[in-house]
Motif scaffolding. Structure first.
Motif, PDB file in Angstrom:
ATOM      1  N   LEU A 129       0.832  -1.209   0.000  1.00  0.00           N
ATOM      2  CA  LEU A 129       0.000   0.000   0.000  1.00  0.00           C
ATOM      3  C   LEU A 129       0.867   1.260   0.000  1.00  0.00           C
ATOM      4  O   LEU A 129       0.579   2.233  -0.715  1.00  0.00           O
ATOM      5  CB  LEU A 129      -0.938   0.005   1.208  1.00  0.00           C
ATOM      6  N   LEU A 130       1.924   1.252   0.798  1.00  0.00           N
ATOM      7  CA  LEU A 130       2.797   2.420   0.849  1.00  0.00           C
ATOM      8  C   LEU A 130       3.503   2.648  -0.488  1.00  0.00           C
ATOM      9  O   LEU A 130       3.645   3.791  -0.943  1.00  0.00           O
ATOM     10  CB  LEU A 130       3.823   2.258   1.970  1.00  0.00           C
ATOM     11  N   VAL A 131       3.959   1.567  -1.123  1.00  0.00           N
ATOM     12  CA  VAL A 131       4.597   1.700  -2.435  1.00  0.00           C
ATOM     13  C   VAL A 131       3.600   2.245  -3.458  1.00  0.00           C
ATOM     14  O   VAL A 131       3.908   3.146  -4.249  1.00  0.00           O
ATOM     15  CB  VAL A 131       5.169   0.355  -2.907  1.00  0.00           C
ATOM     16  N   PHE A 132       2.393   1.707  -3.411  1.00  0.00           N
ATOM     17  CA  PHE A 132       1.357   2.166  -4.357  1.00  0.00           C
ATOM     18  C   PHE A 132       1.046   3.653  -4.151  1.00  0.00           C
ATOM     19  O   PHE A 132       0.934   4.417  -5.115  1.00  0.00           O
ATOM     20  CB  PHE A 132       0.092   1.330  -4.188  1.00  0.00           C
ATOM     21  N   LEU A 133       0.899   4.063  -2.893  1.00  0.00           N
ATOM     22  CA  LEU A 133       0.596   5.469  -2.612  1.00  0.00           C
ATOM     23  C   LEU A 133       1.747   6.376  -3.050  1.00  0.00           C
ATOM     24  O   LEU A 133       1.528   7.490  -3.538  1.00  0.00           O
ATOM     25  CB  LEU A 133       0.301   5.658  -1.122  1.00  0.00           C
ATOM     26  N   THR A 134       2.983   5.898  -2.869  1.00  0.00           N
ATOM     27  CA  THR A 134       4.128   6.683  -3.320  1.00  0.00           C
ATOM     28  C   THR A 134       4.095   6.874  -4.831  1.00  0.00           C
ATOM     29  O   THR A 134       4.313   7.980  -5.340  1.00  0.00           O
ATOM     30  CB  THR A 134       5.436   5.990  -2.910  1.00  0.00           C
ATOM     31  N   VAL A 135       3.823   5.779  -5.547  1.00  0.00           N
ATOM     32  CA  VAL A 135       3.721   5.865  -7.008  1.00  0.00           C
ATOM     33  C   VAL A 135       2.562   6.772  -7.407  1.00  0.00           C
ATOM     34  O   VAL A 135       2.689   7.623  -8.300  1.00  0.00           O
ATOM     35  CB  VAL A 135       3.549   4.461  -7.617  1.00  0.00           C
ATOM     36  N   TYR A 136       1.428   6.624  -6.739  1.00  0.00           N
ATOM     37  CA  TYR A 136       0.229   7.396  -7.097  1.00  0.00           C
ATOM     38  C   TYR A 136       0.448   8.892  -6.900  1.00  0.00           C
ATOM     39  O   TYR A 136       0.184   9.701  -7.801  1.00  0.00           O
ATOM     40  CB  TYR A 136      -0.956   6.920  -6.263  1.00  0.00           C
ATOM     41  N   PHE A 137       0.928   9.286  -5.717  1.00  0.00           N
ATOM     42  CA  PHE A 137       1.098  10.719  -5.444  1.00  0.00           C
ATOM     43  C   PHE A 137       2.206  11.321  -6.312  1.00  0.00           C
ATOM     44  O   PHE A 137       2.113  12.483  -6.728  1.00  0.00           O
ATOM     45  CB  PHE A 137       1.398  10.946  -3.963  1.00  0.00           C
ATOM     46  N   SER A 138       3.250  10.525  -6.558  1.00  0.00           N
ATOM     47  CA  SER A 138       4.316  11.025  -7.430  1.00  0.00           C
ATOM     48  C   SER A 138       3.795  11.240  -8.847  1.00  0.00           C
ATOM     49  O   SER A 138       4.080  12.260  -9.492  1.00  0.00           O
ATOM     50  CB  SER A 138       5.487  10.045  -7.444  1.00  0.00           C
ATOM     51  N   TYR A 139       3.024  10.265  -9.323  1.00  0.00           N
ATOM     52  CA  TYR A 139       2.422  10.393 -10.655  1.00  0.00           C
ATOM     53  C   TYR A 139       1.467  11.578 -10.717  1.00  0.00           C
ATOM     54  O   TYR A 139       1.460  12.353 -11.682  1.00  0.00           O
ATOM     55  CB  TYR A 139       1.690   9.097 -11.003  1.00  0.00           C
ATOM     56  N   ASN A 140       0.660  11.759  -9.675  1.00  0.00           N
ATOM     57  CA  ASN A 140      -0.315  12.848  -9.639  1.00  0.00           C
ATOM     58  C   ASN A 140       0.367  14.212  -9.692  1.00  0.00           C
ATOM     59  O   ASN A 140      -0.184  15.178 -10.238  1.00  0.00           O
ATOM     60  CB  ASN A 140      -1.165  12.742  -8.369  1.00  0.00           C
ATOM     61  N   LEU A 164      15.889  -7.908  -6.183  1.00  0.00           N
ATOM     62  CA  LEU A 164      15.719  -6.889  -5.144  1.00  0.00           C
ATOM     63  C   LEU A 164      14.370  -6.180  -5.272  1.00  0.00           C
ATOM     64  O   LEU A 164      13.677  -5.940  -4.284  1.00  0.00           O
ATOM     65  CB  LEU A 164      16.854  -5.861  -5.212  1.00  0.00           C
ATOM     66  N   LEU A 165      14.009  -5.816  -6.505  1.00  0.00           N
ATOM     67  CA  LEU A 165      12.733  -5.129  -6.726  1.00  0.00           C
ATOM     68  C   LEU A 165      11.563  -6.030  -6.342  1.00  0.00           C
ATOM     69  O   LEU A 165      10.590  -5.579  -5.721  1.00  0.00           O
ATOM     70  CB  LEU A 165      12.613  -4.705  -8.192  1.00  0.00           C
ATOM     71  N   TYR A 166      11.665  -7.290  -6.730  1.00  0.00           N
ATOM     72  CA  TYR A 166      10.574  -8.214  -6.416  1.00  0.00           C
ATOM     73  C   TYR A 166      10.480  -8.442  -4.915  1.00  0.00           C
ATOM     74  O   TYR A 166       9.389  -8.528  -4.355  1.00  0.00           O
ATOM     75  CB  TYR A 166      10.797  -9.538  -7.149  1.00  0.00           C
ATOM     76  N   ALA A 167      11.646  -8.551  -4.250  1.00  0.00           N
ATOM     77  CA  ALA A 167      11.622  -8.743  -2.802  1.00  0.00           C
ATOM     78  C   ALA A 167      11.080  -7.505  -2.094  1.00  0.00           C
ATOM     79  O   ALA A 167      10.384  -7.611  -1.085  1.00  0.00           O
ATOM     80  CB  ALA A 167      13.034  -9.066  -2.301  1.00  0.00           C
ATOM     81  N   PHE A 168      11.394  -6.338  -2.610  1.00  0.00           N
ATOM     82  CA  PHE A 168      10.909  -5.095  -1.998  1.00  0.00           C
ATOM     83  C   PHE A 168       9.408  -4.942  -2.195  1.00  0.00           C
ATOM     84  O   PHE A 168       8.671  -4.624  -1.255  1.00  0.00           O
ATOM     85  CB  PHE A 168      11.643  -3.900  -2.619  1.00  0.00           C
ATOM     86  N   SER A 169       8.934  -5.148  -3.462  1.00  0.00           N
ATOM     87  CA  SER A 169       7.502  -5.004  -3.753  1.00  0.00           C
ATOM     88  C   SER A 169       7.172  -5.752  -5.027  1.00  0.00           C
ATOM     89  O   SER A 169       7.522  -5.305  -6.126  1.00  0.00           O
ATOM     90  CB  SER A 169       7.127  -3.520  -3.912  1.00  0.00           C
ATOM     91  N   PRO A 170       6.518  -6.899  -4.921  1.00  0.00           N
ATOM     92  CA  PRO A 170       6.106  -7.627  -6.134  1.00  0.00           C
ATOM     93  C   PRO A 170       5.207  -6.783  -7.034  1.00  0.00           C
ATOM     94  O   PRO A 170       5.263  -6.888  -8.262  1.00  0.00           O
ATOM     95  CB  PRO A 170       5.370  -8.846  -5.575  1.00  0.00           C
ATOM     96  N   GLY A 171       4.372  -5.954  -6.424  1.00  0.00           N
ATOM     97  CA  GLY A 171       3.495  -5.105  -7.223  1.00  0.00           C
ATOM     98  C   GLY A 171       4.276  -4.109  -8.050  1.00  0.00           C
ATOM     99  O   GLY A 171       3.961  -3.860  -9.223  1.00  0.00           O
ATOM    100  N   LEU A 172       5.315  -3.513  -7.432  1.00  0.00           N
ATOM    101  CA  LEU A 172       6.147  -2.570  -8.171  1.00  0.00           C
ATOM    102  C   LEU A 172       6.883  -3.274  -9.303  1.00  0.00           C
ATOM    103  O   LEU A 172       7.024  -2.716 -10.404  1.00  0.00           O
ATOM    104  CB  LEU A 172       7.142  -1.907  -7.220  1.00  0.00           C
ATOM    105  N   HIS A 173       7.339  -4.476  -9.045  1.00  0.00           N
ATOM    106  CA  HIS A 173       8.010  -5.257 -10.088  1.00  0.00           C
ATOM    107  C   HIS A 173       7.066  -5.511 -11.257  1.00  0.00           C
ATOM    108  O   HIS A 173       7.445  -5.388 -12.431  1.00  0.00           O
ATOM    109  CB  HIS A 173       8.511  -6.578  -9.487  1.00  0.00           C
ATOM    110  N   THR A 174       5.823  -5.844 -10.964  1.00  0.00           N
ATOM    111  CA  THR A 174       4.815  -6.052 -12.013  1.00  0.00           C
ATOM    112  C   THR A 174       4.569  -4.760 -12.790  1.00  0.00           C
ATOM    113  O   THR A 174       4.460  -4.757 -14.021  1.00  0.00           O
ATOM    114  CB  THR A 174       3.494  -6.536 -11.393  1.00  0.00           C
TER     115      THR A 174
END
Length: 685
Positions: free
Chosen positions: A45-56, A233-243
């Motif tokens: 959730l934190l990774v997603f929110l970081t991506v979302y707010f940065s994109y916004n 490393l990316l997958y271990a940090f966040s599978p969603g971010l890797h996807t």
């Protein structure tokens, strides 16, 4: 206001992105391993929110700073190359990951920092794709892009299901397939390519090939979890971010592949598009020249050179027609003698006057110019008349040496350039005739502008005091001036003044008078004393030829008491109970006497207004208005016009006075400005 709102929104978006990024950073330092389901979900959730707010934030930033599609494409390419470089360098330094080896150290620090670099790069790339998607779209395609965003999100969070059951990979695969299909469909929206020049399209072909390959290579590297440590490393940090990164690399590969083929298909029409753009640009340049340049020779040279350039011709020349005499004004890529001979032959051989764009067969001209036939090598000639108000004042000629004839678009272009030449010719003639008149009126224009600016734009309002103010400037500029000063809650100061003489000097003096009255009204509350101080200040400004008449007064809006003093101005008229009284206390004009004699001659007056009493102040433009018999309108007619409408609203009283004044002087020009200020006091309000 909209710009401020956008800046505020961008500022808040940046603050949100930074805040969530800090929380994500601290979270991963505190919990480097996401073994438990709760920690895993929180991290995602934190990774997603970081991506979302940065994109916004970034896409709004790009939208406000968008210069050209090339800058967007190059920026995306640079970041894709950065990702490839980072992955390659880290792999070379650390080697391939060993199966089952714990990478906890990197998860605690290096993994976090590396991930933030990737988040920044992919968010910027994704925002770039968004801007390219919306660029030059006639209709809003937001539904398609937002649908793709939804499936990007679903693909991102589908990894949570694998946390509960590693074998339950169907949703992730389904979402990935649908997202890929939507990526392909959205990549087809590249309307902006059609607006590039031919040269830009060639550059874009090369760039799109390179970037499509680069994104494809990035996808192959990032998706290889088994053999690439950065992917691990990316997958271990966040599978969603890797996807998300994998899908973005697919997006880049498909998008730039589509851009390549679309650009390739647009190349055959690129030259025609460039020609149209150049034609429109030339017409715009000519429009600017016509409004900014008044030398017809310069305009004619621009028109002939633009005609050869835009219409793909070899030569062009422009002739004017004055009193049925043809005069050659400008030539381009042709000699004066040759152009003159061809012009005379064409105009003499035509059975009737050329009234529209006409193409001429050169054989007739070739026969007529027997002595110079060796120099005549044109295969096609077009002639367009220069029309102004249905009168032909000249012709625009253009010629080709090749066998291609003039098509419909080229004929229209020649006609358009001829129309511009017509306007230029007419402008030159009008300017030549009006230059002397303009010189004489220039001073009046400046003076009128000054006079207009010094008059108040807002009339004060009060529950007990109605006010109407009217100003009608004469053709020549005088020095009429009126103003109001809110002294306090009860008292309102006012002034009506007139500078002797006309022209810009009177306007400048009145501008200075305005500043003096505006400053002293806040310091001196005795009308007589104020006028004495005004006279002393004007000593350094007025010469012996100028003086100013003025009436300055203060009305107590609550009590209805009027105090005023008059410096040589027209009387104040008081209309009370259907009768008019003219109040004319002693006083000479400002600037006539700078000794103690001015103060000695100046008298103040105080009167108590009654309910519905009307106070009329005005300039001498009203009583001195003349009819065709050179008779003055006078004070008696002025009083009668007031009495016929004194029980009406002030605006109607003003209109009635001006109506009678207009009827009286309808056969005589207005020689002076007219100023009329009316007050009506009502104690019952």
């Amino acid at each position: 206001m909209r710009d401020r709102m956008k800046i505020l929104q961008n500022s808040r978006g940046l603050e949100n992105a930074i805040l969530v990024s800090i929380i994500l950073f601290l979270f991963n330092l505190l919990f480097p391993q996401h073994d438990s389901t709760v920690l895993f979900i929180c991290s995602e959730l934190l990774v997603f929110l970081t991506v979302y707010f940065s994109y916004n934030y970034i896409y709004r930033f790009l939208n406000s700073k968008l210069d050209s599609p090339f800058s967007l494409v190059l920026n995306a390419g640079i970041l894709a190359a950065l990702i490839f470089f980072i992955v390659s360098v880290v792999k070379a330094l650390l080697g391939a990951p060993e199966s089952g080896k714990d990478v906890g150290f990197f998860n605690s620090l290096f993994s976090v920092l590396l991930t933030f670099v990737f988040i920044g790069a992919i968010v910027y790339i994704f925002s770039t794709f968004r801007e390219l998607f919306y660029l030059r779209q006639k209709k809003d395609p937001g539904t398609y892009f937002n649908t793709m965003l939804v499936f990007f999100t679903l693909s991102y969070f589908s990894n949570i299901l694998l946390k509960f059951d590693p074998t339950f990979d169907y949703p992730k695969e389904a979402f990935t397939v649908v997202t890929t299909v939507l990526i392909f469909l959205n990549s087809l929206r590249v309307a902006w390519i059609a607006f590039l020049t031919k040269k830009q399209k060639y550059y874009l072909l090369i760039i799109s090939i390179v970037l499509s390959i680069l994104f494809g290579m990035n996808y192959a590297i990032v998706s290889d979890i088994e053999n690439n440590i950065v992917s691990r490393l990316l997958y271990a940090f966040s599978p969603g971010l890797h996807t998300f990164i994998n899908l973005l690399m697919i997006y880049g590969t498909i998008n730039f592949g589509v851009i390549f083929f679309t650009t390739l298909f647009h190349l055959p029409t690129a030259e025609a598009f460039d020609h149209k753009v150049e034609e429109v640009s030339s017409l715009m340049d000519l429009t600017k020249l016509i409004t900014q340049v008044f030398d017809f020779k310069e305009l004619a040279e621009t028109i002939t050179s633009s005609t050869t350039k835009i219409c793909n011709t070899d030569s062009a020349w422009l002739v004017t027609k004055v009193d049925n005499e043809i005069e050659l004004n400008s030539v381009n890529n042709i000699g004066y003698v040759e152009a003159d001979k061809i012009t005379k032959v064409i105009l003499e051989e035509e059975d009737s006057e050329i009234v529209g764009v006409t193409t001429i067969h050169p054989e007739t001209i070739r026969i007529a110019i027997k002595d110079d036939v060796q120099t005549f090598n044109f295969k096609s000639i077009a002639v367009a008349p220069l029309k102004v108000h249905n009168n032909i004042n000249g012709y625009l000629f253009t010629a080709r040496q090749n066998d291609s004839t003039f098509n419909t678009d080229e004929i229209k272009s020649i006609g358009a350039f001829a129309d511009f030449a017509s306007v230029a010719l007419e402008n030159a003639r009008l300017i030549k005739k009006s230059i002397e008149k303009e010189r004489l009126e220039k001073e009046f224009d400046v003076a009128r502008d000054i006079q207009r600016k010094i008059l108040p734009t807002i009339i004060p309002t009060s529950s007990q005091l109605d006010i109407s103010a009217l100003f009608v400037p004469a053709f020549e500029v005088g020095g009429d001036y009126y103003d109001f000063f809110e002294l306090d809650n009860e008292r309102l100061g006012f002034v009506v003044a007139d500078v002797s003489g006309k022209g810009i000097s009177a306007a400048f003096i009145m501008a200075e008078v305005k500043g003096i009255f505006e400053s002293l009204s806040k310091l001196i509350f005795d009308p007589r004393e104020l006028l004495i101080n005004v006279n002393n200040i004007l000593k350094s400004s007025l010469d012996k030829k100028n003086f100013v008449t003025a009436v300055y007064g203060i009305i107590n809006k609550r009590r209805g008491i009027l105090n005023f003093a008059r410096a040589g101005h027209t009387p104040i008229h008081i209309c009370s109970g259907g009768k008019i009284e003219r109040l004319q206390p002693a006083g000479i004009g400002l600037g006539l006497d700078y000794t103690t004699g001015f103060a000695a001659s100046l008298k103040a007056m105080e009167i108590q207004l009654k309910n519905n009493d009307i106070v009329i102040c005005y300039s001498d433009g009203i009583p001195e208005a003349k009819n065709n018999m050179e008779e003055d309108f006078g004070y008696d007619k002025f009083d009668n016009s007031i009495l016929t409408s004194y029980n009406l609203d002030l605006e109607l009283i003003s209109k009635n006075i001006m109506k009678e004044l207009t009827v009286f002087s309808k056969n005589h020009s207005q020689h002076d400005d007219i100023t009329l200020v009316i007050f009506k006091w009502n104690e019952n309000k």
